[in-house]
Design a protein around this motif. Structure first.
Motif, PDB file in Angstrom:
ATOM      1  N   GLU A  16       0.824  -1.209   0.000  1.00 34.11           N
ATOM      2  CA  GLU A  16       0.000   0.000   0.000  1.00 34.11           C
ATOM      3  C   GLU A  16       0.860   1.262   0.000  1.00 34.11           C
ATOM      4  O   GLU A  16       2.000   1.259   0.442  1.00 34.11           O
ATOM      5  N   GLU A  17       0.297   2.327  -0.528  1.00 32.92           N
ATOM      6  CA  GLU A  17       0.968   3.632  -0.633  1.00 32.92           C
ATOM      7  C   GLU A  17       1.512   4.070   0.724  1.00 32.92           C
ATOM      8  O   GLU A  17       0.886   3.889   1.752  1.00 32.92           O
ATOM      9  N   GLY A  18       2.699   4.639   0.732  1.00 34.89           N
ATOM     10  CA  GLY A  18       3.295   5.150   1.960  1.00 34.89           C
ATOM     11  C   GLY A  18       4.803   5.104   1.887  1.00 34.89           C
ATOM     12  O   GLY A  18       5.390   4.720   0.879  1.00 34.89           O
ATOM     13  N   MET A  19       5.437   5.501   2.965  1.00 38.78           N
ATOM     14  CA  MET A  19       6.897   5.510   3.037  1.00 38.78           C
ATOM     15  C   MET A  19       7.410   4.172   3.573  1.00 38.78           C
ATOM     16  O   MET A  19       6.758   3.541   4.400  1.00 38.78           O
ATOM     17  N   VAL A  20       8.581   3.767   3.077  1.00 41.15           N
ATOM     18  CA  VAL A  20       9.246   2.582   3.598  1.00 41.15           C
ATOM     19  C   VAL A  20      10.659   2.975   4.021  1.00 41.15           C
ATOM     20  O   VAL A  20      11.247   3.914   3.483  1.00 41.15           O
ATOM     21  N   HIS A  21      11.163   2.247   4.988  1.00 42.91           N
ATOM     22  CA  HIS A  21      12.520   2.469   5.476  1.00 42.91           C
ATOM     23  C   HIS A  21      13.192   1.108   5.564  1.00 42.91           C
ATOM     24  O   HIS A  21      12.620   0.167   6.126  1.00 42.91           O
ATOM     25  N   ALA A  22      14.373   0.974   4.985  1.00 41.63           N
ATOM     26  CA  ALA A  22      15.112  -0.281   5.003  1.00 41.63           C
ATOM     27  C   ALA A  22      16.433  -0.096   5.730  1.00 41.63           C
ATOM     28  O   ALA A  22      17.161   0.859   5.474  1.00 41.63           O
ATOM     29  N   ASP A  23      16.715  -1.003   6.657  1.00 33.20           N
ATOM     30  CA  ASP A  23      17.985  -1.020   7.382  1.00 33.20           C
ATOM     31  C   ASP A  23      18.697  -2.319   7.049  1.00 33.20           C
ATOM     32  O   ASP A  23      18.076  -3.389   7.000  1.00 33.20           O
ATOM     33  N   LEU A  24      20.005  -2.247   6.830  1.00 29.66           N
ATOM     34  CA  LEU A  24      20.816  -3.420   6.548  1.00 29.66           C
ATOM     35  C   LEU A  24      21.792  -3.608   7.704  1.00 29.66           C
ATOM     36  O   LEU A  24      22.521  -2.683   8.062  1.00 29.66           O
ATOM     37  N   TYR A  25      21.768  -4.817   8.296  1.00 29.70           N
ATOM     38  CA  TYR A  25      22.604  -5.136   9.455  1.00 29.70           C
ATOM     39  C   TYR A  25      23.597  -6.231   9.094  1.00 29.70           C
ATOM     40  O   TYR A  25      23.253  -7.169   8.364  1.00 29.70           O
ATOM     41  N   ASP A  26      24.812  -6.125   9.631  1.00 27.76           N
ATOM     42  CA  ASP A  26      25.770  -7.209   9.434  1.00 27.76           C
ATOM     43  C   ASP A  26      25.410  -8.353  10.376  1.00 27.76           C
ATOM     44  O   ASP A  26      24.472  -8.250  11.180  1.00 27.76           O
ATOM     45  N   ILE A  27      26.136  -9.441  10.284  1.00 28.28           N
ATOM     46  CA  ILE A  27      25.817 -10.637  11.053  1.00 28.28           C
ATOM     47  C   ILE A  27      25.943 -10.414  12.564  1.00 28.28           C
ATOM     48  O   ILE A  27      25.331 -11.120  13.359  1.00 28.28           O
TER      49      ILE A  27
END
Length: 75
Positions: A16-27
Motif C-alpha cells: 500500500e501507498e506510503g513511506m518505507v525504510h530499510a535497514d541493513l545489518y551485518d551478522i
C-alpha cells in the motif's frame, strides 16, 4: 539479485501507498546502511559495493507499521 555485488533492489509491488525504510545489518547486528523511499516508485535500491562479502539482514518497515526481514548475501 541475491547474492548482490553492487545494488540490492527491494520490490515494493503490491504494498500500500506510503513511506518505507530499510535497514541493513551485518551478522553481528550492527547497522551498516539505511535507505528510505516511497512505495509509489515500486522499488527501493540500496548500494552495497563498499560492503564486505557475507550475509546481512535487511529489515524493511512500512509507515503503517508492517515489517519484513530478509537475509541478503553480498559477494
Amino acid at each position: 539479485p541475491n547474492p548482490a555485488a553492487d545494488v540490492v533492489n527491494v520490490n515494493l509491488d503490491g504494498i500500500e501507498e506510503g513511506m518505507v525504510h530499510a535497514d541493513l545489518y551485518d551478522i553481528a547486528g550492527r547497522l551498516v546502511r539505511s535507505e528510505s523511499g516511497n512505495v509509489a516508485t515500486g522499488a527501493l535500491s540500496m548500494e552495497v559495493t563498499d560492503l564486505k562479502a557475507g550475509s546481512y539482514v535487511m529489515q524493511v518497515r512500512h509507515s503503517s507499521g508492517a515489517q519484513v526481514s530478509k537475509t541478503v548475501i553480498i559477494k
